[in-house]
Design a protein around this motif. Structure first.
Motif, PDB file in Angstrom:
ATOM      1  N   THR A   1       0.817  -1.211   0.000  1.00 14.38           N
ATOM      2  CA  THR A   1       0.000   0.000   0.000  1.00 14.38           C
ATOM      3  C   THR A   1       0.849   1.258   0.000  1.00 14.38           C
ATOM      4  OG1 THR A   1      -1.700  -1.188   1.258  1.00 14.38           O
ATOM      5  CG2 THR A   1      -1.859   1.206   1.198  1.00 14.38           C
TER       6      THR A   1
ATOM      7  N   MET B   1     -13.511   7.436  -4.048  1.00 19.85           N
ATOM      8  CA  MET B   1     -14.331   6.529  -3.242  1.00 19.85           C
ATOM      9  C   MET B   1     -15.811   6.786  -3.484  1.00 19.85           C
ATOM     10  SD  MET B   1     -12.518   5.844   0.419  1.00 19.85           S
ATOM     11  CE  MET B   1     -13.698   4.545   0.739  1.00 19.85           C
ATOM     12  N   ARG B   2     -16.198   8.066  -3.575  1.00 19.97           N
ATOM     13  CA  ARG B   2     -17.602   8.374  -3.842  1.00 19.97           C
ATOM     14  C   ARG B   2     -18.002   7.963  -5.255  1.00 19.97           C
ATOM     15  NH1 ARG B   2     -16.288  12.536  -0.292  1.00 19.97           N
ATOM     16  NH2 ARG B   2     -15.502  13.914  -1.942  1.00 19.97           N
TER      17      ARG B   2
ATOM     18  N   PHE C   1     -16.869   5.305  -6.819  1.00 22.80           N
ATOM     19  CA  PHE C   1     -17.064   3.860  -6.811  1.00 22.80           C
ATOM     20  C   PHE C   1     -18.197   3.443  -5.879  1.00 22.80           C
ATOM     21  CE2 PHE C   1     -12.982   3.936  -8.865  1.00 22.80           C
ATOM     22  CZ  PHE C   1     -12.969   2.783  -9.641  1.00 22.80           C
ATOM     23  N   HIS C   2     -18.526   4.292  -4.916  1.00 25.57           N
ATOM     24  CA  HIS C   2     -19.592   3.999  -3.955  1.00 25.57           C
ATOM     25  C   HIS C   2     -20.514   5.205  -3.854  1.00 25.57           C
ATOM     26  CE1 HIS C   2     -17.503   0.360  -2.601  1.00 25.57           C
ATOM     27  NE2 HIS C   2     -16.399   1.079  -2.557  1.00 25.57           N
TER      28      HIS C   2
ATOM     29  N   MET D   1     -22.472   5.869  -0.699  1.00 22.95           N
ATOM     30  CA  MET D   1     -21.726   5.993   0.550  1.00 22.95           C
ATOM     31  C   MET D   1     -22.205   7.220   1.321  1.00 22.95           C
ATOM     32  SD  MET D   1     -17.585   6.088   1.066  1.00 22.95           S
ATOM     33  CE  MET D   1     -17.394   7.693   0.289  1.00 22.95           C
TER      34      MET D   1
ATOM     35  N   GLU E   1     -11.368  -7.411   0.482  1.00 26.42           N
ATOM     36  CA  GLU E   1     -12.520  -6.575   0.850  1.00 26.42           C
ATOM     37  C   GLU E   1     -12.079  -5.252   1.457  1.00 26.42           C
ATOM     38  OE1 GLU E   1     -16.117  -6.735   4.132  1.00 26.42           O
ATOM     39  OE2 GLU E   1     -15.426  -8.626   3.260  1.00 26.42           O
ATOM     40  N   ASN E   2     -10.915  -5.261   2.096  1.00 24.48           N
ATOM     41  CA  ASN E   2     -10.417  -4.060   2.778  1.00 24.48           C
ATOM     42  C   ASN E   2      -9.456  -3.239   1.925  1.00 24.48           C
ATOM     43  OD1 ASN E   2     -11.749  -4.924   5.184  1.00 24.48           O
ATOM     44  ND2 ASN E   2     -10.065  -6.346   5.549  1.00 24.48           N
ATOM     45  N   ILE E   3      -9.079  -3.752   0.763  1.00 21.52           N
ATOM     46  CA  ILE E   3      -8.107  -3.048  -0.078  1.00 21.52           C
ATOM     47  C   ILE E   3      -8.868  -2.350  -1.196  1.00 21.52           C
ATOM     48  CG2 ILE E   3      -6.003  -3.254  -1.454  1.00 21.52           C
ATOM     49  CD1 ILE E   3      -5.318  -5.790   0.083  1.00 21.52           C
ATOM     50  N   PHE E   4      -9.267  -1.124  -0.914  1.00 22.85           N
ATOM     51  CA  PHE E   4     -10.122  -0.383  -1.846  1.00 22.85           C
ATOM     52  C   PHE E   4      -9.488  -0.244  -3.221  1.00 22.85           C
ATOM     53  CE2 PHE E   4     -10.766   3.776  -3.811  1.00 22.85           C
ATOM     54  CZ  PHE E   4     -12.120   3.678  -4.132  1.00 22.85           C
ATOM     55  N   PHE E   5      -8.168  -0.070  -3.257  1.00 22.90           N
ATOM     56  CA  PHE E   5      -7.484   0.218  -4.525  1.00 22.90           C
ATOM     57  C   PHE E   5      -7.710  -0.862  -5.575  1.00 22.90           C
ATOM     58  CE2 PHE E   5      -4.891   2.145  -1.119  1.00 22.90           C
ATOM     59  CZ  PHE E   5      -5.045   3.479  -1.470  1.00 22.90           C
TER      60      PHE E   5
ATOM     61  N   LYS F   1     -10.370  -2.287  -6.323  1.00 25.69           N
ATOM     62  CA  LYS F   1     -11.639  -2.092  -7.017  1.00 25.69           C
ATOM     63  C   LYS F   1     -11.494  -1.191  -8.235  1.00 25.69           C
ATOM     64  CE  LYS F   1     -14.421  -2.770  -2.823  1.00 25.69           C
ATOM     65  NZ  LYS F   1     -13.336  -3.183  -1.945  1.00 25.69           N
TER      66      LYS F   1
END
Length: 277
Positions: A20, A182-183, A185-186, A189, A235-239, A241
């Motif tokens: 990371t 992040m927004r 992709f989600h 959120m 699941e915890n590694i956003f990158f 996605k």
């Protein structure tokens, strides 16, 4: 003159942290013939188990998770061409406030002097020219990241070595861009509450306080693959996605604050080894 190779030592808290924050520089400097040493302080046992089972839930076995994550870490090191992997194997302390913070043998409960003495021994063995770890807040307040910072700085004091020392960071402009992505992709959120938003705004540094910007664009594919090697934590590694192409567009620079230097290399700099070669 010496035949000893230039050496980078990165001190990280958990399996996957190496990819990371420093996957780009580990891959870049390995490709340039520099010896890369990764010290991973904990076993990662507070990570997700098979099937995404969470710590504390029925079926979560920290010992089995640690073994799985060790294999993933070795695969990540193969991708990044890390020369030497050293595991301190302290028990993962979990996130701040978790009961595992107080578990005997956890990294958070380990006396700084004990961890530092073990790390100092590795420093004397490898004699790094550059050492990279986290800042005093562990970048975002994780207890094991904070402890990794503490033992690294204490270990340096225990040795007679004078490497260049860096703390990983992110430019505030980059953190803002990260929030936008992040927004993207989600879209559903929820907005963070004011206290959480204020805490997020304090992560990283203003761009003009960052001393070192290293171009790792050519190695972003390796960095992505190293992250992907930690499949159990996907699941915890956003990158991950983002997909490799988008990841490469956005993650081509790694940033640091230089906190110790005996070379006199001018700032800002674009090379952790500026003044050493």
């Amino acid at each position: 003159m010496t035949d000893r190779p230039l050496t980078l030592m990165a001190v990280h808290a958990h399996p996957d942290d190496e990819a990371t924050g420093t996957g780009g520089v580990l891959a870049r400097y390995a490709a340039e013939g520099i010896r890369t040493v990764l010290v991973t302080c904990t076993d990662g046992g507070c990570g997700d188990g098979p099937g995404g089972v969470k710590p504390g839930d029925p079926g979560h076995d920290p010992a089995a998770v640690a073994l799985m994550r060790r294999r993933e870490l070795e695969a990540s090191c193969d991708v990044l061409k890390v020369s030497d992997l050293e595991m301190l194997d302290y028990a993962d302390s979990g996130m701040m406030g978790w009961p595992s913070n107080d578990a005997p043998g956890s990294f958070w409960q380990t006396p700084v002097e004990e961890g530092a003495a073990r790390l100092a021994e590795l420093m004397r063995h490898y004699r790094p020219d550059v050492v990279v770890t986290y800042d005093e807040n562990g970048f975002y307040g994780h207890p094991d990241h904070i402890q990794a910072h503490r033992i690294t700085m204490a270990a340096l004091e225990m040795t007679a070595l004078t490497p260049k020392v860096y703390w990983t960071t992110m430019p505030r402009s980059g953190m803002q861009r990260f929030g936008e992505i992040m927004r993207e992709f989600h879209p559903d959120m929820p907005e963070p509450d004011p206290a959480e938003a204020a805490a997020m705004a304090e992560i990283g540094l203003p761009d003009d306080e960052i001393t070192t910007w290293v171009d790792t664009t050519a190695f972003s594919g390796q960095k992505f693959d190293a992250l992907a090697a930690h499949a159990s934590q996907g699941e915890n590694i956003f990158f991950l996605k983002m997909g490799k192409e988008r990841f490469g567009e956005l993650m081509g620079t790694e940033t640091f604050v230089r906190v110790q230097d005996a070379t006199g290399a001018a700032l800002p700099e674009n090379d952790l080894f500026a003044g050493l070669r």
